[in-house]
Motif scaffolding. Structure first.
Motif, short mmCIF file in Angstrom:
data_model
loop_
_atom_site.label_atom_id
_atom_site.label_comp_id
_atom_site.label_asym_id
_atom_site.label_seq_id
_atom_site.Cartn_x
_atom_site.Cartn_y
_atom_site.Cartn_z
N GLY A 166 16.59 -7.71 27.23
CA GLY A 166 16.48 -8.81 28.25
C GLY A 166 15.59 -9.51 28.21
N SER A 167 14.51 -9.29 27.21
CA SER A 167 13.32 -10.22 27.04
C SER A 167 13.47 -10.73 25.59
N ARG A 168 12.16 -11.68 25.68
CA ARG A 168 12.10 -12.23 24.24
C ARG A 168 10.74 -11.82 23.63
N LEU A 169 9.65 -11.79 24.59
CA LEU A 169 8.54 -11.48 24.19
C LEU A 169 7.89 -10.05 24.92
N THR A 170 7.60 -10.14 26.15
CA THR A 170 7.00 -8.88 26.84
C THR A 170 8.00 -8.17 27.08
N TYR A 171 8.43 -7.17 26.04
CA TYR A 171 9.56 -6.27 26.43
C TYR A 171 9.12 -5.36 27.35
N CYS A 172 10.05 -4.81 28.26
CA CYS A 172 9.90 -3.60 29.08
C CYS A 172 11.01 -2.75 28.76
N TYR A 173 11.16 -2.09 27.66
CA TYR A 173 12.52 -1.32 27.17
C TYR A 173 12.52 0.04 27.15
N TYR A 174 11.42 0.68 27.04
CA TYR A 174 11.29 2.05 26.88
C TYR A 174 11.24 2.38 27.93
N ARG A 175 11.92 3.84 28.48
CA ARG A 175 11.56 4.42 29.95
C ARG A 175 11.08 5.95 29.39
N PHE A 176 10.79 6.53 30.58
CA PHE A 176 10.32 8.02 30.37
C PHE A 176 11.80 8.77 29.88
N GLY A 177 11.73 9.23 28.60
CA GLY A 177 12.96 9.99 27.97
C GLY A 177 14.09 9.30 27.52
N GLY A 178 13.71 8.09 26.88
CA GLY A 178 14.61 7.20 26.33
C GLY A 178 14.32 5.74 26.42
N VAL A 179 15.19 5.15 26.38
CA VAL A 179 15.09 3.49 26.33
C VAL A 179 16.22 2.99 27.54
N SER A 180 16.00 1.76 27.90
CA SER A 180 16.76 1.29 29.08
C SER A 180 18.37 0.94 28.68
N ASP A 181 18.72 0.48 27.73
CA ASP A 181 19.94 0.27 27.35
C ASP A 181 20.30 0.58 26.00
N ASP A 182 21.58 0.92 25.90
CA ASP A 182 22.09 1.41 24.65
C ASP A 182 22.32 0.16 23.71
N ILE A 183 22.23 0.44 22.18
CA ILE A 183 22.51 -0.81 21.30
C ILE A 183 24.03 -0.45 20.81
N ASP A 184 24.41 -1.61 20.79
CA ASP A 184 26.01 -1.75 20.14
C ASP A 184 26.32 -1.91 18.95
N ASP A 185 27.41 -2.33 18.37
CA ASP A 185 27.56 -2.47 17.02
C ASP A 185 27.40 -3.90 16.78
N ARG A 186 27.53 -4.87 17.56
CA ARG A 186 27.00 -6.12 17.13
C ARG A 186 25.49 -6.11 16.97
#
Lengths: 386, 175
Positions: A166-186
């Motif tokens: 959701g960001s291009r530079l200042t990512y806020c992606y990691y959460r305690f115990g994982g990440v905020s969103d899954d990655i897909d095939d694309r």
């Protein structure tokens, strides 16, 4: 109050502190805080004799934003976007250091898939960081075109990351115990395509810039930093590896799943700016190797632990977690008193240590070489000031 | 000594020619940049604009928000403020007016109603923690990219009014 100090108009506090000198034929020069080669608001006081630097002293604090204090005021999840703002170029590594410290103190388990996603995104971010350094460093040295090529590649990586984080530079992606969103095939396919593309681009970069003899004249045998000097100031990352010591946190104290991947730690013992340049160029290729291996063995499963705490409240105690950022060892020392926010959070910024050695190294060099040395240290000022 | 320097110079000149080859190769490639005011990028997938309220399935003029305040509490920049009607008072009033339906009503009436939802976008750091913390899925990202204004006040956005405006516009388009 010392009235003489107020009447003296020969400069501000730092300039006056810097002033006393035995020689009367030298000139005090301010490089920065607004200078194109300092990449931000770094100010360097120079005492120059003609074109040669007699003394140099970095002045910090122009972009101090109290990130450590904020950790004491904000709750743990609220602090999640903050680490990305310290080092905006390798935001994910800083985020990782923060979530890693909290996970370690709370004993939160991270699912394997999340670890792999973290490795892939963090390495993509590292490539992005090095690409920007590459373009900006050459801009400092007077080559304008390369930054256009590096931004071309950066844009593609940022587009890939934007869909996921959701960001291009200042990512806020990691959460305690994982990440905020899954990655897909694309994401997987686009990343693979980009990796293949980057390999071709590196050949082009080598032809265009690395082999260019004008560049070599500017970087070879310039700014030689011995391993002893690096150790003295605690320099890490490409600065240390450019001085011949292959120290990398990913290998020295493996965190996450880095011990499963096959990659080299590039090190050059030329100790000059060219050594540091080559370390970063090689590191990008190693990152691509890691990404490809991680994509090949990407496991299925949760992207965040189902029982990950929404409101983290770690037990009392202290913990240290270090990761390898694009500029060196990023460490977070977290002291918790069992409350909603940290009692104290110490951020170890690699750029601070790397900059500290500049005063010693730049002595006796030309001003134009000092620009080359500064650029080769890859400084990110918000990270240094925090 | 002279031989060495000549060799070095020749090798240096050759490296410049190699670099020139790369440049001329790229010179004939098509343009990859976008001339912004005249053109704009095609896809903005994943772009996180400021947050907006998700309309209720039954009534597009109302939000899914249950006024639990979890977004207000988690926001690191404290830029969300919401007001909701107090549920107990409303229940007592309606109960007094309509005594017969007293028994089955309380569960429904216990829901507070959203009165205002204001986002101060000046301070928002776009972390997305509010969207993730929302238990009812009442928040989402808008795709407003081209935001510019002359005053700070323009970025204090009343999201409830925005939702109603969107619903009105949508209704007008449908009807």
């Amino acid at each position: 109050m010392n009235l003489d100090l107020r009447l003296d108009t020969s400069g501000d506090f730092y300039a006056q502190k810097f002033q006393p000198t035995k020689r009367d034929d030298t000139l005090i020069l301010n490089m920065g805080p607004q200078h194109p080669s300092t990449h931000g608001v770094l100010r360097i006081l120079l005492e120059i004799d003609g074109e040669y630097i007699v003394r140099a002293e970095p002045v910090l604090g122009y972009i101090h934003r109290m990130h450590e204090k904020m950790a004491e005021v904000m709750s743990y999840p609220q602090y999640l976007p903050n680490p990305a703002r310290t080092d905006y170029l390798h935001a994910l590594a800083w985020g990782w250091a923060h979530v890693g410290a909290v996970e370690r103190i709370m004993g939160i388990e991270v699912p394997e898939r999340a670890e792999y996603i973290r490795v892939i995104t963090c390495e993509l971010n590292r490539i992005n960081s090095h690409l920007l350094w590459w373009g900006a460093y050459l801009l400092d040295l007077g080559a304008f075109t390369p930054i256009m090529y590096s931004f071309d590649d950066r844009e593609i990586i940022m587009d890939i990351m934007q869909r996921i984080t959701g960001s291009r530079l200042t990512y806020c992606y990691y959460r305690f115990g994982g990440v905020s969103d899954d990655i897909d095939d694309r994401f997987v396919n686009e990343t693979r395509e980009q990796c293949a593309r980057m390999k071709e681009r590196f050949k082009m970069y080598k032809d265009l810039v690395t082999d260019n003899f004008i560049l070599r004249k500017r970087v070879e045998e310039i700014g030689e930093i011995s391993v002893q000097t690096c150790r003295k100031y605690g320099a890490t990352g490409p600065v240390l590896r450019g001085s011949g010591q292959a120290y990398d946190v990913r290998r020295a104290e493996p965190y996450s799943v880095y011990d499963r991947f096959d990659f080299n730690i590039p090190a050059y013992d030329t100790c000059d700016a060219m050594g540091r340049y080559m370390v970063r160029m090689d590191e990008m290729q190693e990152s691509i190797k890691i990404i490809e291996q991680a994509l090949d063995s990407l496991p299925q499963g949760d992207f965040i632990h189902p029982k990950a705490p929404k409101r983290a409240k770690p037990p009392a105690g202290d913990v240290y977690f270090a990761v390898e950022g694009a500029r060196g060892k990023i460490g977070m020392h977290l002291v918790s008193d069992g409350g909603k926010s940290a009692y104290r959070l110490k951020l170890r910024a690699p750029g601070f240590s790397n900059l500290s050695l500049f005063a010693e190294v730049s002595q006796g060099t030309l001003i134009s070489d000092a620009v080359s040395i500064l650029g080769s240290l890859d400084l990110v000022i918000p990270e240094i000031d925090r | 000594m002279i031989v060495k320097s000549i060799r070095e110079t020749v090798a240096g000149m050759w490296s410049l020619l190699v670099g020139m080859k790369v440049t001329s190769k790229n010179f004939i490639q098509p343009n990859i940049t976008v001339h912004y005011p005249r053109q704009s990028v095609k896809s903005l997938e994943g772009y996180r604009g400021h947050i907006e309220l998700v309309p209720n399935e039954d009534d597009p003029f109302k939000s899914k928000c249950i006024a639990c305040n979890s977004c207000v509490r988690i926001c690191p920049s404290a830029c969300i403020s919401l007001k909701a009607s107090k549920p107990k008072k409303a229940a007592a009033k309606e109960g007094a007016a309509d005594g017969a339906e007293d028994k089955k009503a309380p569960a429904k009436k216990a829901k507070p109603e959203l009165l205002s939802f204001v986002l101060d976008y000046n301070y928002c750091c776009l972390c997305g923690l509010c969207v993730q913390s929302c238990p009812s899925g009442a928040l989402r990202y808008s795709s407003d990219v081209y935001l510019a204004g002359f005053s700070r006040q323009e970025f204090v956005i009343d999201l409830l009014a925005r939702l109603q405006y969107q619903a009105q516009k949508k209704g007008a388009a449908n009807g």
